[in-house]
Design a protein around this motif. Structure first.
Motif, PDB file in Angstrom:
ATOM      1  N   ALA A  40     -21.431  15.414   5.002  1.00 29.53           N
ATOM      2  CA  ALA A  40     -21.878  15.795   3.663  1.00 29.53           C
ATOM      3  C   ALA A  40     -23.396  15.976   3.624  1.00 29.53           C
ATOM      4  CB  ALA A  40     -21.433  14.754   2.648  1.00 29.53           C
ATOM      5  N   LEU A  41     -24.119  15.069   4.248  1.00 29.93           N
ATOM      6  CA  LEU A  41     -25.577  15.176   4.282  1.00 29.93           C
ATOM      7  C   LEU A  41     -26.023  16.412   5.055  1.00 29.93           C
ATOM      8  CD1 LEU A  41     -26.492  11.432   4.866  1.00 29.93           C
ATOM      9  CD2 LEU A  41     -26.969  12.775   2.810  1.00 29.93           C
ATOM     10  N   ARG A  42     -25.325  16.726   6.130  1.00 31.02           N
ATOM     11  CA  ARG A  42     -25.624  17.948   6.885  1.00 31.02           C
ATOM     12  C   ARG A  42     -25.464  19.170   5.995  1.00 31.02           C
ATOM     13  NH1 ARG A  42     -20.587  20.110   9.595  1.00 31.02           N
ATOM     14  NH2 ARG A  42     -20.250  19.949   7.353  1.00 31.02           N
ATOM     15  N   GLY A  43     -24.359  19.201   5.205  1.00 41.89           N
ATOM     16  CA  GLY A  43     -24.130  20.334   4.331  1.00 41.89           C
ATOM     17  C   GLY A  43     -25.184  20.472   3.248  1.00 41.89           C
ATOM     18  N   LEU A  44     -25.674  19.355   2.731  1.00 40.40           N
ATOM     19  CA  LEU A  44     -26.671  19.399   1.663  1.00 40.40           C
ATOM     20  C   LEU A  44     -27.951  20.110   2.096  1.00 40.40           C
ATOM     21  CD1 LEU A  44     -26.318  15.850   0.078  1.00 40.40           C
ATOM     22  CD2 LEU A  44     -25.768  18.029  -1.003  1.00 40.40           C
ATOM     23  N   ARG A  45     -28.236  20.083   3.390  1.00 37.59           N
ATOM     24  CA  ARG A  45     -29.464  20.715   3.876  1.00 37.59           C
ATOM     25  C   ARG A  45     -29.473  22.221   3.633  1.00 37.59           C
ATOM     26  NH1 ARG A  45     -29.641  17.574   9.730  1.00 37.59           N
ATOM     27  NH2 ARG A  45     -30.272  15.528   8.923  1.00 37.59           N
ATOM     28  N   THR A  46     -28.315  22.832   3.597  1.00 41.29           N
ATOM     29  CA  THR A  46     -28.247  24.287   3.406  1.00 41.29           C
ATOM     30  C   THR A  46     -27.594  24.665   2.077  1.00 41.29           C
ATOM     31  OG1 THR A  46     -26.130  24.386   4.598  1.00 41.29           O
ATOM     32  CG2 THR A  46     -28.140  24.719   5.887  1.00 41.29           C
ATOM     33  N   LEU A  47     -27.392  23.690   1.193  1.00 44.65           N
ATOM     34  CA  LEU A  47     -26.666  23.958  -0.050  1.00 44.65           C
ATOM     35  C   LEU A  47     -27.302  25.085  -0.862  1.00 44.65           C
ATOM     36  CD1 LEU A  47     -24.436  23.237  -2.079  1.00 44.65           C
ATOM     37  CD2 LEU A  47     -26.014  21.558  -3.077  1.00 44.65           C
TER      38      LEU A  47
ATOM     39  N   SER B  69     -15.672  22.782   5.223  1.00 44.15           N
ATOM     40  CA  SER B  69     -14.225  22.521   5.273  1.00 44.15           C
ATOM     41  C   SER B  69     -13.845  21.548   6.389  1.00 44.15           C
ATOM     42  CB  SER B  69     -13.466  23.843   5.463  1.00 44.15           C
ATOM     43  OG  SER B  69     -13.797  24.778   4.459  1.00 44.15           O
ATOM     44  N   ASP B  70     -14.663  20.504   6.568  1.00 42.20           N
ATOM     45  CA  ASP B  70     -14.378  19.581   7.659  1.00 42.20           C
ATOM     46  C   ASP B  70     -14.513  18.107   7.251  1.00 42.20           C
ATOM     47  OD1 ASP B  70     -17.138  19.513   7.371  1.00 42.20           O
ATOM     48  OD2 ASP B  70     -17.576  20.330   9.363  1.00 42.20           O
ATOM     49  N   THR B  71     -14.542  17.827   5.958  1.00 41.73           N
ATOM     50  CA  THR B  71     -14.574  16.439   5.509  1.00 41.73           C
ATOM     51  C   THR B  71     -13.876  16.333   4.151  1.00 41.73           C
ATOM     52  OG1 THR B  71     -15.996  14.550   4.958  1.00 41.73           O
ATOM     53  CG2 THR B  71     -16.819  16.730   4.390  1.00 41.73           C
TER      54      THR B  71
ATOM     55  N   ASP C 255     -23.279  12.089 -18.776  1.00 39.28           N
ATOM     56  CA  ASP C 255     -23.612  10.785 -18.197  1.00 39.28           C
ATOM     57  C   ASP C 255     -23.332  10.739 -16.700  1.00 39.28           C
ATOM     58  OD1 ASP C 255     -24.264   9.286 -20.707  1.00 39.28           O
ATOM     59  OD2 ASP C 255     -22.192   9.848 -21.179  1.00 39.28           O
ATOM     60  N   VAL C 256     -22.270  11.436 -16.278  1.00 41.30           N
ATOM     61  CA  VAL C 256     -21.872  11.434 -14.875  1.00 41.30           C
ATOM     62  C   VAL C 256     -21.533  12.855 -14.462  1.00 41.30           C
ATOM     63  CG1 VAL C 256     -20.215  10.588 -13.155  1.00 41.30           C
ATOM     64  CG2 VAL C 256     -20.943   9.087 -15.033  1.00 41.30           C
ATOM     65  N   SER C 257     -22.010  13.253 -13.291  1.00 40.36           N
ATOM     66  CA  SER C 257     -21.646  14.531 -12.694  1.00 40.36           C
ATOM     67  C   SER C 257     -20.806  14.225 -11.463  1.00 40.36           C
ATOM     68  CB  SER C 257     -22.892  15.330 -12.305  1.00 40.36           C
ATOM     69  OG  SER C 257     -22.538  16.574 -11.734  1.00 40.36           O
ATOM     70  N   PHE C 258     -19.588  14.721 -11.478  1.00 47.16           N
ATOM     71  CA  PHE C 258     -18.631  14.427 -10.400  1.00 47.16           C
ATOM     72  C   PHE C 258     -18.451  15.661  -9.518  1.00 47.16           C
ATOM     73  CE2 PHE C 258     -14.265  14.775  -8.851  1.00 47.16           C
ATOM     74  CZ  PHE C 258     -14.159  13.625  -8.105  1.00 47.16           C
ATOM     75  N   HIS C 259     -18.331  15.421  -8.208  1.00 48.06           N
ATOM     76  CA  HIS C 259     -18.144  16.525  -7.265  1.00 48.06           C
ATOM     77  C   HIS C 259     -17.091  16.156  -6.231  1.00 48.06           C
ATOM     78  CE1 HIS C 259     -22.014  18.461  -8.437  1.00 48.06           C
ATOM     79  NE2 HIS C 259     -22.384  17.205  -8.620  1.00 48.06           N
ATOM     80  N   SER C 260     -16.212  17.102  -5.930  1.00 46.87           N
ATOM     81  CA  SER C 260     -15.446  17.002  -4.699  1.00 46.87           C
ATOM     82  C   SER C 260     -16.380  17.532  -3.616  1.00 46.87           C
ATOM     83  CB  SER C 260     -14.175  17.853  -4.765  1.00 46.87           C
ATOM     84  OG  SER C 260     -13.570  17.913  -3.483  1.00 46.87           O
ATOM     85  N   SER C 261     -17.025  16.628  -2.887  1.00 43.98           N
ATOM     86  CA  SER C 261     -18.000  17.069  -1.882  1.00 43.98           C
ATOM     87  C   SER C 261     -17.323  17.685  -0.665  1.00 43.98           C
ATOM     88  CB  SER C 261     -18.910  15.910  -1.472  1.00 43.98           C
ATOM     89  OG  SER C 261     -18.187  14.734  -1.189  1.00 43.98           O
TER      90      SER C 261
END
Length: 265
Positions: A115-122, A78-80, A64-70
């Motif tokens: 976090a959004l910046r990191g998602l671009r290269t995930l 390693s900066d947020t 039902d829920v997917s949890f992440h330590s983003s």
């Protein structure tokens, strides 16, 4: 045990630091047959931090829920410090929004940007993390001075992961986390725990630090670092266990670095 009072089933897969796996689809199916509490079946929440959505999709498997330590793979640098709870259920999303608003658990704009910046290269990063993790695990499994290797991608040999078939079924790739226990002995005839510390102190590319999932490779001894607080409990880990977070550096550099540390220890 599951019963009519159960409201929530929460687990992580792969687990930290043993990299055990939980069959998400099987748990979701099992929970679906539990007597409802207050007219609702228990929610299934999966901590997907070690895999990231690029490698594992718990919601597609029935959670039902997917949890992440983003903080970890999602942001990736390693900066947020931040977290994400994702769901495809409108009723759960509405309750989460209410609780977030009521408690004030709102990330800052710059943390969101990072976090959004990191998602671009995930996707690109996770492919490299997994490739390096596979290379490191294969190297460790071939050494006589390593007692145990735990990596979901090892399907054969004496260090084969007992749930490798499950990893192949529910994960796109086995990820960048590797755990191992060195054998006692080595150049200085140390105990396994002494070698674990010596290895962690001897690497030059793998930084001795907690956390994980960043572009840089990290090494730690969980018993005296991330898991020191559970010493003496059922969650205690051996002081000879070493955990690696394989970054995106050149694989040959990582192999050489860890190899020389093992040789010196």
């Amino acid at each position: 045990a599951l019963n009519e009072r159960t409201r929530l089933v929460w687990f992580e897969t792969p687990t930290n630091p043993w990299l055990k796996l939980v069959d998400v689809a099987m748990v979701a199916d099992t929970v679906g047959h539990v007597p409802a509490a207050r007219g609702e079946r228990p929610l299934v929440v999966v901590d997907n931090t070690f895999a990231s959505p690029a490698l594992q999709r718990p919601i597609h498997l029935g959670a039902d829920v997917s949890f992440h330590s983003s903080t970890k793979y999602l942001a990736g640098h390693s900066d947020t410090v931040s977290g994400v709870a994702a769901t495809n259920r409108g009723d759960v999303a509405e309750r989460l929004r209410f609780l977030q608003n009521a408690m004030g658990a709102v990330p800052g704009p710059f943390d969101c940007f990072l976090a959004l910046r990191g998602l671009r290269t995930l996707a690109l990063r996770m492919d490299r993390h997994a490739a390096n993790g596979t290379a490191i695990a294969s190297m460790l499994s071939a050494r006589d001075d390593v007692e145990l290797v735990r990596y979901p991608g090892l399907a054969e040999g004496r260090h084969a992961h007992p749930q490798a078939a499950l990893a192949d079924r529910q994960m796109r790739l086995p990820g960048g986390m590797v755990s191992f226990i060195p054998s006692a002995g080595g150049r200085s005839h140390r105990s396994a725990a002494e070698r674990a510390r010596a290895i962690s102190e001897a690497t030059r590319i793998f930084a001795l630090a907690e956390s994980l999932g960043g572009v840089e490779s990290l090494i730690e001894v969980p018993a005296v670092m991330t898991h020191a607080s559970v010493a003496g409990s059922p969650l205690e880990v051996p002081d000879s266990l070493v955990r690696l977070s394989c970054g995106i550096e050149a694989a040959d550099d990582l192999l050489a670095d860890l190899g020389q540390a093992l040789d010196r220890a």
